[in-house]
Design an enzyme around this catalytic site. Sequence first.
Site, PDB file in Angstrom:
ATOM      1  N   ALA A   9       0.818  -1.219   0.000  1.00  0.00           N
ATOM      2  CA  ALA A   9       0.000   0.000   0.000  1.00  0.00           C
ATOM      3  C   ALA A   9       0.851   1.268   0.000  1.00  0.00           C
ATOM      4  O   ALA A   9       0.312   2.363   0.125  1.00  0.00           O
ATOM      5  CB  ALA A   9      -0.931  -0.018   1.212  1.00  0.00           C
ATOM      6  N   SER A  10       2.160   1.136  -0.149  1.00  0.00           N
ATOM      7  CA  SER A  10       3.002   2.335  -0.087  1.00  0.00           C
ATOM      8  C   SER A  10       2.840   3.206  -1.331  1.00  0.00           C
ATOM      9  O   SER A  10       3.068   4.412  -1.284  1.00  0.00           O
ATOM     10  CB  SER A  10       4.476   1.926   0.066  1.00  0.00           C
ATOM     11  OG  SER A  10       4.827   0.938  -0.889  1.00  0.00           O
ATOM     12  N   ARG A  11       2.466   2.592  -2.448  1.00  0.00           N
ATOM     13  CA  ARG A  11       2.409   3.330  -3.714  1.00  0.00           C
ATOM     14  C   ARG A  11       1.219   2.857  -4.543  1.00  0.00           C
ATOM     15  O   ARG A  11       0.563   1.874  -4.188  1.00  0.00           O
ATOM     16  CB  ARG A  11       3.689   3.065  -4.540  1.00  0.00           C
ATOM     17  CG  ARG A  11       4.953   3.473  -3.857  1.00  0.00           C
ATOM     18  CD  ARG A  11       6.188   3.213  -4.714  1.00  0.00           C
ATOM     19  NE  ARG A  11       6.606   1.817  -4.714  1.00  0.00           N
ATOM     20  CZ  ARG A  11       6.624   1.032  -5.778  1.00  0.00           C
ATOM     21  NH1 ARG A  11       6.241   1.496  -6.954  1.00  0.00           N
ATOM     22  NH2 ARG A  11       7.016  -0.225  -5.688  1.00  0.00           N
ATOM     23  N   ASP A  60       7.461  -8.480   3.984  1.00  0.00           N
ATOM     24  CA  ASP A  60       7.499  -9.074   2.648  1.00  0.00           C
ATOM     25  C   ASP A  60       6.389 -10.134   2.615  1.00  0.00           C
ATOM     26  O   ASP A  60       6.467 -11.120   3.359  1.00  0.00           O
ATOM     27  CB  ASP A  60       8.890  -9.693   2.440  1.00  0.00           C
ATOM     28  CG  ASP A  60       8.986 -10.495   1.155  1.00  0.00           C
ATOM     29  OD1 ASP A  60       7.960 -10.688   0.475  1.00  0.00           O
ATOM     30  OD2 ASP A  60      10.098 -10.959   0.844  1.00  0.00           O
ATOM     31  N   ASN A  87      -2.959  -6.923  -2.616  1.00  0.00           N
ATOM     32  CA  ASN A  87      -2.641  -6.038  -3.737  1.00  0.00           C
ATOM     33  C   ASN A  87      -1.160  -6.068  -4.122  1.00  0.00           C
ATOM     34  O   ASN A  87      -0.810  -5.782  -5.268  1.00  0.00           O
ATOM     35  CB  ASN A  87      -3.046  -4.604  -3.348  1.00  0.00           C
ATOM     36  CG  ASN A  87      -2.485  -3.563  -4.271  1.00  0.00           C
ATOM     37  OD1 ASN A  87      -3.002  -3.358  -5.365  1.00  0.00           O
ATOM     38  ND2 ASN A  87      -1.404  -2.888  -3.865  1.00  0.00           N
ATOM     39  N   SER A 139      -5.190  -9.507 -12.599  1.00  0.00           N
ATOM     40  CA  SER A 139      -4.972  -8.615 -13.741  1.00  0.00           C
ATOM     41  C   SER A 139      -5.699  -9.223 -14.935  1.00  0.00           C
ATOM     42  O   SER A 139      -5.921 -10.444 -14.970  1.00  0.00           O
ATOM     43  CB  SER A 139      -3.468  -8.549 -14.040  1.00  0.00           C
ATOM     44  OG  SER A 139      -3.245  -8.004 -15.323  1.00  0.00           O
ATOM     45  N   TYR A 153       4.715 -13.146 -14.902  1.00  0.00           N
ATOM     46  CA  TYR A 153       3.706 -12.306 -14.228  1.00  0.00           C
ATOM     47  C   TYR A 153       2.298 -12.826 -14.546  1.00  0.00           C
ATOM     48  O   TYR A 153       1.465 -12.984 -13.654  1.00  0.00           O
ATOM     49  CB  TYR A 153       3.870 -10.863 -14.704  1.00  0.00           C
ATOM     50  CG  TYR A 153       2.825  -9.885 -14.223  1.00  0.00           C
ATOM     51  CD1 TYR A 153       2.949  -9.259 -12.978  1.00  0.00           C
ATOM     52  CD2 TYR A 153       1.728  -9.529 -15.020  1.00  0.00           C
ATOM     53  CE1 TYR A 153       2.010  -8.332 -12.548  1.00  0.00           C
ATOM     54  CE2 TYR A 153       0.785  -8.612 -14.602  1.00  0.00           C
ATOM     55  CZ  TYR A 153       0.929  -8.011 -13.361  1.00  0.00           C
ATOM     56  OH  TYR A 153      -0.013  -7.096 -12.936  1.00  0.00           O
ATOM     57  N   LYS A 157      -0.665 -14.279 -12.051  1.00  0.00           N
ATOM     58  CA  LYS A 157      -1.992 -13.655 -11.972  1.00  0.00           C
ATOM     59  C   LYS A 157      -3.101 -14.666 -12.308  1.00  0.00           C
ATOM     60  O   LYS A 157      -4.200 -14.600 -11.763  1.00  0.00           O
ATOM     61  CB  LYS A 157      -2.048 -12.441 -12.909  1.00  0.00           C
ATOM     62  CG  LYS A 157      -1.159 -11.291 -12.460  1.00  0.00           C
ATOM     63  CD  LYS A 157      -1.598 -10.736 -11.115  1.00  0.00           C
ATOM     64  CE  LYS A 157      -0.755  -9.596 -10.618  1.00  0.00           C
ATOM     65  NZ  LYS A 157      -1.204  -9.055  -9.340  1.00  0.00           N
ATOM     66  N   ILE A 185      -3.474   0.480 -15.364  1.00  0.00           N
ATOM     67  CA  ILE A 185      -3.695   1.542 -14.373  1.00  0.00           C
ATOM     68  C   ILE A 185      -2.467   2.460 -14.423  1.00  0.00           C
ATOM     69  O   ILE A 185      -1.339   1.976 -14.608  1.00  0.00           O
ATOM     70  CB  ILE A 185      -3.784   0.973 -12.934  1.00  0.00           C
ATOM     71  CG1 ILE A 185      -4.657  -0.288 -12.881  1.00  0.00           C
ATOM     72  CG2 ILE A 185      -4.292   2.012 -11.956  1.00  0.00           C
ATOM     73  CD1 ILE A 185      -4.487  -1.070 -11.573  1.00  0.00           C
TER      74      ILE A 185
HETATM   75  P1  NAP Z   1       3.326  -0.469  -8.088  1.00  0.00           P
HETATM   76  O1  NAP Z   1       3.005   0.960  -8.269  1.00  0.00           O
HETATM   77  O2  NAP Z   1       4.585  -1.022  -8.641  1.00  0.00           O
HETATM   78  O3  NAP Z   1       3.236  -0.807  -6.517  1.00  0.00           O
HETATM   79  C1  NAP Z   1       3.457  -2.117  -6.075  1.00  0.00           C
HETATM   80  C2  NAP Z   1       3.256  -2.186  -4.594  1.00  0.00           C
HETATM   81  O4  NAP Z   1       3.492  -3.551  -4.166  1.00  0.00           O
HETATM   82  C3  NAP Z   1       4.216  -1.301  -3.813  1.00  0.00           C
HETATM   83  O5  NAP Z   1       3.516  -0.674  -2.765  1.00  0.00           O
HETATM   84  C4  NAP Z   1       5.233  -2.306  -3.260  1.00  0.00           C
HETATM   85  O6  NAP Z   1       5.744  -1.918  -1.993  1.00  0.00           O
HETATM   86  C5  NAP Z   1       4.374  -3.526  -3.066  1.00  0.00           C
HETATM   87  N1  NAP Z   1       5.169  -4.750  -2.974  1.00  0.00           N
HETATM   88  C6  NAP Z   1       5.951  -5.311  -3.926  1.00  0.00           C
HETATM   89  N2  NAP Z   1       6.531  -6.430  -3.450  1.00  0.00           N
HETATM   90  C7  NAP Z   1       6.088  -6.584  -2.176  1.00  0.00           C
HETATM   91  C8  NAP Z   1       6.322  -7.553  -1.166  1.00  0.00           C
HETATM   92  N3  NAP Z   1       7.133  -8.605  -1.391  1.00  0.00           N
HETATM   93  N4  NAP Z   1       5.696  -7.410   0.029  1.00  0.00           N
HETATM   94  C9  NAP Z   1       4.888  -6.347   0.266  1.00  0.00           C
HETATM   95  N5  NAP Z   1       4.635  -5.394  -0.661  1.00  0.00           N
HETATM   96  C10 NAP Z   1       5.236  -5.509  -1.860  1.00  0.00           C
HETATM   97  O7  NAP Z   1       2.176  -1.388  -8.693  1.00  0.00           O
HETATM   98  P2  NAP Z   1       0.612  -1.108  -8.922  1.00  0.00           P
HETATM   99  O8  NAP Z   1       0.437  -0.792 -10.345  1.00  0.00           O
HETATM  100  O9  NAP Z   1       0.077  -0.219  -7.883  1.00  0.00           O
HETATM  101  O10 NAP Z   1       0.083  -2.600  -8.715  1.00  0.00           O
HETATM  102  C11 NAP Z   1      -0.752  -2.995  -7.638  1.00  0.00           C
HETATM  103  C12 NAP Z   1      -1.382  -4.318  -8.004  1.00  0.00           C
HETATM  104  O11 NAP Z   1      -2.205  -4.143  -9.175  1.00  0.00           O
HETATM  105  C13 NAP Z   1      -0.354  -5.401  -8.358  1.00  0.00           C
HETATM  106  O12 NAP Z   1      -0.781  -6.644  -7.871  1.00  0.00           O
HETATM  107  C14 NAP Z   1      -0.375  -5.397  -9.879  1.00  0.00           C
HETATM  108  O13 NAP Z   1       0.032  -6.638 -10.411  1.00  0.00           O
HETATM  109  C15 NAP Z   1      -1.840  -5.109 -10.145  1.00  0.00           C
HETATM  110  N6  NAP Z   1      -2.122  -4.578 -11.491  1.00  0.00           N
HETATM  111  C16 NAP Z   1      -1.505  -3.421 -11.927  1.00  0.00           C
HETATM  112  C17 NAP Z   1      -1.800  -2.960 -13.203  1.00  0.00           C
HETATM  113  C18 NAP Z   1      -1.182  -1.696 -13.764  1.00  0.00           C
HETATM  114  O14 NAP Z   1      -1.384  -1.384 -14.955  1.00  0.00           O
HETATM  115  N7  NAP Z   1      -0.461  -0.903 -12.975  1.00  0.00           N
HETATM  116  C19 NAP Z   1      -2.711  -3.651 -14.025  1.00  0.00           C
HETATM  117  C20 NAP Z   1      -3.311  -4.821 -13.534  1.00  0.00           C
HETATM  118  C21 NAP Z   1      -3.011  -5.271 -12.261  1.00  0.00           C
HETATM  119  P3  NAP Z   1       7.245  -1.403  -1.742  1.00  0.00           P
HETATM  120  O15 NAP Z   1       7.543  -0.385  -2.781  1.00  0.00           O
HETATM  121  O16 NAP Z   1       7.136  -0.858  -0.355  1.00  0.00           O
HETATM  122  O17 NAP Z   1       8.139  -2.611  -1.822  1.00  0.00           O
END
Ligand code: NAP
Length: 242
Positions: A9-11, A60, A87, A139, A153, A157, A185
């Site tokens: 949830a950090s980003r 983690d 998430n 996804s 990936y 998913k 997104i």
């Molecule tokens: P993002 O901006 O890269 O953020 C990913 C988040 O996951 C960060 O807060 C990160 O935290 C956290 N994370 C990664 N590894 C982790 C771990 N081992 N333990 C705990 N936290 C972890 O990605 P996003 O786009 O927001 O994606 C969020 C979700 O939506 C993901 O599951 C992604 O696959 C899915 N999604 C994204 C898209 C897209 O287009 N962006 C499309 C479909 C689905 P830290 O930085 O603190 O490590």
Amino acid sequence: MKTVLVTGASRGLGRSIIIKFAENNYNVVINYNNSKKEALELERYIKDNYQVEVLTIKADVGNEIEVKNMFNEIINKFNSIDIVVNNAGIAIDTIFEDKTVDNFHKILDTNLIGTFLVSKYASKYMLEKKYGNIINISSTNGIDTYYPYSMDYDASKAGIISLTKNLSKELSPYIRVNCICPGWIITDMSNSLDKEYMNREMTKINLKRFADPMEIANVVYFIASDDASYVNGSIISVDGGK
Ligand code: NAP
């Protein structure tokens, strides 16, 4: 007051989901792994703007001991956990020839094993209360193939979709388990990809744009709410139409 945990949830999307629940009077647990500064900034933002309790935990999601400790902390503070949004996710996009077993494991550990572990520990407390709600973020890549560089990936998913269907049977009738499959997104994850490729992707979407993270968070919130009390084991695409 109910409590929600959002992993990663950090980003990006996770951050928007935290804000959506805080706006609606839920206590929130912000989980992060590496982005401590961003997680603490979000915690400050929630404290300054909403009358809810916040707990921020580094863990983690792919590490069982860290997940177990995270739930101990949550239960110590809130006594229960009502909603979990799985998430946290990573992608390591490369051509097939450059894919490695190591990176494949990293992706599976975070995206799939992480969802399993967090659901396992959450459900223990939810079953005690006979109430709970788990939402897994997969996804559209888990349903079909769009990006040529992300077979690892996509497999993770697709696994989340299967896990969701299994968990919704296993944890019935007390815990609803659903899966959201977002299309593109606007977050760090998509911003890191090739611009020309992304422009081509946009033309395939009926709405001709990518989602703002809050447009996905709104759906997550609805599915978690009692207004969606008969939605269970569902795989819900939120992709602007394709
Ligand atoms: P993002 O901006 O890269 O953020 C990913 C988040 O996951 C960060 O807060 C990160 O935290 C956290 N994370 C990664 N590894 C982790 C771990 N081992 N333990 C705990 N936290 C972890 O990605 P996003 O786009 O927001 O994606 C969020 C979700 O939506 C993901 O599951 C992604 O696959 C899915 N999604 C994204 C898209 C897209 O287009 N962006 C499309 C479909 C689905 P830290 O930085 O603190 O490590």
